[in-house]
Design a protein around this motif. Structure first.
Motif, PDB file in Angstrom:
ATOM      1  N   GLY A 153      10.272  33.936 -32.244  1.00  0.00           N
ATOM      2  CA  GLY A 153      10.477  33.342 -33.559  1.00  0.00           C
ATOM      3  C   GLY A 153       9.201  33.070 -34.317  1.00  0.00           C
ATOM      4  N   ALA A 154       8.085  32.965 -33.608  1.00  0.00           N
ATOM      5  CA  ALA A 154       6.811  32.689 -34.278  1.00  0.00           C
ATOM      6  C   ALA A 154       6.198  33.944 -34.881  1.00  0.00           C
ATOM      7  CB  ALA A 154       5.831  32.073 -33.286  1.00  0.00           C
ATOM      8  N   THR A 155       6.620  35.120 -34.406  1.00  0.00           N
ATOM      9  CA  THR A 155       5.921  36.343 -34.817  1.00  0.00           C
ATOM     10  C   THR A 155       6.003  36.640 -36.312  1.00  0.00           C
ATOM     11  OG1 THR A 155       7.819  37.735 -34.174  1.00  0.00           O
ATOM     12  CG2 THR A 155       6.091  37.370 -32.519  1.00  0.00           C
ATOM     13  N   PRO A 156       7.147  36.432 -36.980  1.00  0.00           N
ATOM     14  CA  PRO A 156       7.152  36.718 -38.416  1.00  0.00           C
ATOM     15  C   PRO A 156       6.479  35.633 -39.252  1.00  0.00           C
ATOM     16  CG  PRO A 156       9.323  35.988 -37.738  1.00  0.00           C
ATOM     17  CD  PRO A 156       8.509  36.109 -36.490  1.00  0.00           C
ATOM     18  N   VAL A 157       6.362  34.415 -38.710  1.00  0.00           N
ATOM     19  CA  VAL A 157       5.850  33.302 -39.511  1.00  0.00           C
ATOM     20  C   VAL A 157       4.427  33.570 -39.966  1.00  0.00           C
ATOM     21  CG1 VAL A 157       5.304  30.845 -39.524  1.00  0.00           C
ATOM     22  CG2 VAL A 157       7.394  31.647 -38.407  1.00  0.00           C
ATOM     23  N   GLN A 158       3.592  34.066 -39.048  1.00  0.00           N
ATOM     24  CA  GLN A 158       2.230  34.401 -39.456  1.00  0.00           C
ATOM     25  C   GLN A 158       1.949  35.894 -39.336  1.00  0.00           C
ATOM     26  OE1 GLN A 158      -0.801  32.550 -37.156  1.00  0.00           O
ATOM     27  NE2 GLN A 158      -0.146  33.429 -35.227  1.00  0.00           N
ATOM     28  N   ASN A 159       3.014  36.679 -39.319  1.00  0.00           N
ATOM     29  CA  ASN A 159       2.870  38.129 -39.232  1.00  0.00           C
ATOM     30  C   ASN A 159       1.889  38.498 -38.122  1.00  0.00           C
ATOM     31  OD1 ASN A 159       3.135  40.872 -39.778  1.00  0.00           O
ATOM     32  ND2 ASN A 159       1.689  40.835 -41.482  1.00  0.00           N
ATOM     33  N   VAL A 160       2.267  38.176 -36.904  1.00  0.00           N
ATOM     34  CA  VAL A 160       1.413  38.395 -35.741  1.00  0.00           C
ATOM     35  C   VAL A 160       0.973  39.854 -35.668  1.00  0.00           C
ATOM     36  CG1 VAL A 160       1.510  38.563 -33.215  1.00  0.00           C
ATOM     37  CG2 VAL A 160       2.263  36.479 -34.354  1.00  0.00           C
ATOM     38  N   GLY A 161      -0.280  40.046 -35.308  1.00  0.00           N
ATOM     39  CA  GLY A 161      -0.787  41.404 -35.206  1.00  0.00           C
ATOM     40  C   GLY A 161      -1.915  41.520 -34.200  1.00  0.00           C
ATOM     41  N   ALA A 162      -2.126  42.732 -33.695  1.00  0.00           N
ATOM     42  CA  ALA A 162      -3.229  43.010 -32.768  1.00  0.00           C
ATOM     43  C   ALA A 162      -3.352  44.515 -32.594  1.00  0.00           C
ATOM     44  CB  ALA A 162      -2.989  42.343 -31.414  1.00  0.00           C
ATOM     45  N   TYR A 163      -4.580  44.969 -32.389  1.00  0.00           N
ATOM     46  CA  TYR A 163      -4.850  46.373 -32.061  1.00  0.00           C
ATOM     47  C   TYR A 163      -4.203  47.345 -33.051  1.00  0.00           C
ATOM     48  CZ  TYR A 163      -6.836  44.437 -27.839  1.00  0.00           C
ATOM     49  OH  TYR A 163      -7.618  43.709 -26.968  1.00  0.00           O
ATOM     50  N   GLY A 164      -4.259  46.995 -34.331  1.00  0.00           N
ATOM     51  CA  GLY A 164      -3.805  47.904 -35.373  1.00  0.00           C
ATOM     52  C   GLY A 164      -2.327  47.864 -35.692  1.00  0.00           C
ATOM     53  N   VAL A 165      -1.583  46.932 -35.075  1.00  0.00           N
ATOM     54  CA  VAL A 165      -0.135  46.814 -35.323  1.00  0.00           C
ATOM     55  C   VAL A 165       0.183  45.390 -35.743  1.00  0.00           C
ATOM     56  CG1 VAL A 165       2.150  46.862 -34.231  1.00  0.00           C
ATOM     57  CG2 VAL A 165       0.490  48.674 -33.743  1.00  0.00           C
ATOM     58  N   GLU A 166       1.069  45.233 -36.699  1.00  0.00           N
ATOM     59  CA  GLU A 166       1.575  43.926 -37.113  1.00  0.00           C
ATOM     60  C   GLU A 166       3.094  43.910 -36.941  1.00  0.00           C
ATOM     61  OE1 GLU A 166      -1.509  42.556 -40.610  1.00  0.00           O
ATOM     62  OE2 GLU A 166       0.255  43.733 -41.166  1.00  0.00           O
ATOM     63  N   ILE A 167       3.649  42.715 -36.800  1.00  0.00           N
ATOM     64  CA  ILE A 167       5.098  42.608 -36.679  1.00  0.00           C
ATOM     65  C   ILE A 167       5.772  43.161 -37.940  1.00  0.00           C
ATOM     66  CG2 ILE A 167       5.418  40.296 -37.641  1.00  0.00           C
ATOM     67  CD1 ILE A 167       7.070  41.668 -34.449  1.00  0.00           C
ATOM     68  N   ALA A 168       5.072  43.105 -39.072  1.00  0.00           N
ATOM     69  CA  ALA A 168       5.618  43.635 -40.321  1.00  0.00           C
ATOM     70  C   ALA A 168       5.947  45.116 -40.217  1.00  0.00           C
ATOM     71  CB  ALA A 168       4.631  43.410 -41.463  1.00  0.00           C
ATOM     72  N   ASP A 169       5.277  45.833 -39.307  1.00  0.00           N
ATOM     73  CA  ASP A 169       5.504  47.272 -39.168  1.00  0.00           C
ATOM     74  C   ASP A 169       6.894  47.588 -38.616  1.00  0.00           C
ATOM     75  OD1 ASP A 169       2.879  47.671 -39.999  1.00  0.00           O
ATOM     76  OD2 ASP A 169       2.102  47.692 -37.945  1.00  0.00           O
ATOM     77  N   VAL A 170       7.488  46.651 -37.879  1.00  0.00           N
ATOM     78  CA  VAL A 170       8.760  46.931 -37.208  1.00  0.00           C
ATOM     79  C   VAL A 170       9.863  45.933 -37.548  1.00  0.00           C
ATOM     80  CG1 VAL A 170       7.689  48.122 -35.252  1.00  0.00           C
ATOM     81  CG2 VAL A 170       7.986  45.632 -35.161  1.00  0.00           C
ATOM     82  N   LEU A 171       9.509  44.830 -38.180  1.00  0.00           N
ATOM     83  CA  LEU A 171      10.486  43.788 -38.484  1.00  0.00           C
ATOM     84  C   LEU A 171      11.424  44.237 -39.598  1.00  0.00           C
ATOM     85  CD1 LEU A 171      11.170  40.709 -37.888  1.00  0.00           C
ATOM     86  CD2 LEU A 171       9.785  40.201 -39.917  1.00  0.00           C
ATOM     87  N   THR A 172      12.736  44.092 -39.383  1.00  0.00           N
ATOM     88  CA  THR A 172      13.704  44.440 -40.430  1.00  0.00           C
ATOM     89  C   THR A 172      14.364  43.204 -41.030  1.00  0.00           C
ATOM     90  OG1 THR A 172      15.475  44.736 -38.780  1.00  0.00           O
ATOM     91  CG2 THR A 172      14.192  46.688 -39.414  1.00  0.00           C
ATOM     92  N   GLU A 173      14.718  42.222 -40.190  1.00  0.00           N
ATOM     93  CA  GLU A 173      15.409  41.019 -40.673  1.00  0.00           C
ATOM     94  C   GLU A 173      15.027  39.814 -39.825  1.00  0.00           C
ATOM     95  OE1 GLU A 173      19.758  41.789 -42.295  1.00  0.00           O
ATOM     96  OE2 GLU A 173      19.499  42.739 -40.337  1.00  0.00           O
TER      97      GLU A 173
END
Length: 377
Positions: free
Chosen positions: A138-158
């Protein structure tokens, strides 16, 4: 504190005692956070279903009882002593996978690395670069977690949200969260509670494109390989190895991991500031160091600098200060750690020293990533 306890006894305790999916537990924030810091909340309620989270938050808000929603506790800096609020632990942790469509849905309380591990084991790719990140789904979309060139925004749909300001529970498109570097419009607002997330992953067993230099090099990706991919299992193993080397995979026996992960965000600045920083680095450390300064393109013609690099060049090496109860990790300067006996104030003083030192040296202000409760920088 006494009026709060009276309100809780009058309006909440009876409701909790009648539910199987809510438990009243005795704990401190030091036991709930990866920093192992923080005092004792007035009460702690552990909610094991999404419905329980909604009902308890709604009930507390109805009676104006202050609360803090807690997931994995990996992004919290909480004051010492008695904390006049109710801790609501999001402990619902179901994960649902559809290998045919590549859709993954996870309760907000699911351990994030368990989500990644399960997806990779089932032949799904896209979040393997986010392996080893502590905290909850649940925390991953709150600050758009990212590392090593990938962010949760790349795969998050809803994202399923309970909106505290309106009382509405709804699924919201990721496009409506205004996701950007370590930001969403949920961050620092407390207006909504994340109940669940949905991701769209690859179902061919291959990773996300390998765009991060360090990771690409260890996986022998050539600079000529555009959008290179590797088996997600291979990439996950290498990411975990790299993160462990930096003390960025939580281990209760290793004080270098008693942290909130990367404590400061990488600053995004104008090209003029970049040139100023380079000039200062050249004066302090020489032309070769200035030329090697990490600098990456960001949106709007701006540039992203490395906070860790700036911290070291400002005079704060790994392990600083020697023998302090709170220190920079001996493995990575971007992690502020509790060496086992620190107080929250010790950590805050270290963060303040580092932030002020970088600003004085380079004119760049570092912004902290964690959520602060009862204390400020």
């Amino acid at each position: 504190m006494e009026p709060l306890l009276q309100l809780f006894d009058a309006h909440v305790r009876g409701v909790v005692e009648k539910r199987d999916d809510v438990q009243l537990v005795d704990t401190t924030f030091a036991q709930l956070t990866t920093l192992h810091l923080g005092g004792r909340p007035a009460h702690t309620l552990r909610c094991t279903t999404r419905d329980a989270v909604v009902d308890i938050v709604q009930l507390l808000d109805k009676h104006n009882i202050p609360l803090l929603v807690v997931g994995g506790g990996s992004n919290l800096v909480i004051a010492d002593g008695d904390i006049p609020l109710i801790a609501v632990i999001v402990a619902c942790d179901e994960i649902y996978l559809d290998k045919e469509t590549g859709e993954l849905e996870a309760d907000a309380g699911a351990v994030w690395d368990t989500v990644v591990s399960l997806s990779v084991d089932q032949g799904m790719g896209g979040i393997e670069c986010l392996s080893g990140i502590p905290g909850s789904a649940g925390a991953t979309p709150v600050q758009n977690v990212g590392a090593y060139g990938v962010e949760i925004a790349d795969v998050l749909t809803e994202v399923e949200l309970y909106r505290r300001d309106t009382g509405v529970r709804e699924w919201v498109r990721s496009a409506d969260l205004e996701l950007s570097y370590r930001y969403s419009n949920l961050k620092f607002t407390n207006k909504a509670v994340v109940l669940g997330i949905r991701l769209r992953l690859r179902n061919d067993g291959l990773s996300a494109p390998l765009r991060f230099g360090e990771l690409a090099r260890v996986l022998n990706v050539s600079v000529n390989e555009i959008e290179a991919r590797r088996l997600a299992t291979t990439v996950r193993a290498e990411v975990l190895r790299l993160r462990k080397k930096k003390g960025m995979v939580y281990n209760p026996d290793d004080h270098d991991t008693w942290s909130a992960g990367s404590f400061f965000t990488n600053p995004i600045v104008s090209p003029e500031v970049v040139q100023h920083v380079r000039t200062v680095v050249e004066k302090l450390h020489g032309a070769d160091d200035a030329a090697a300064m990490p600098c990456f393109d960001a949106s709007g013609g701006r540039k992203k600098l490395s906070a860790a690099w700036l911290i070291e060049r400002a005079g704060y090496p790994k392990g600083y200060p020697e023998d302090g109860p709170a220190r920079l990790s001996t493995k990575h300067t971007l992690a502020l750690t509790n060496r086992g006996s620190a107080t929250t104030e010790d950590l805050v003083e270290l963060a303040r020293t580092v932030r002020n030192g970088v600003e004085k040296t380079f004119g760049v202000s570092l912004a902290p990533e964690p959520v602060w409760v009862g204390v400020s920088l």
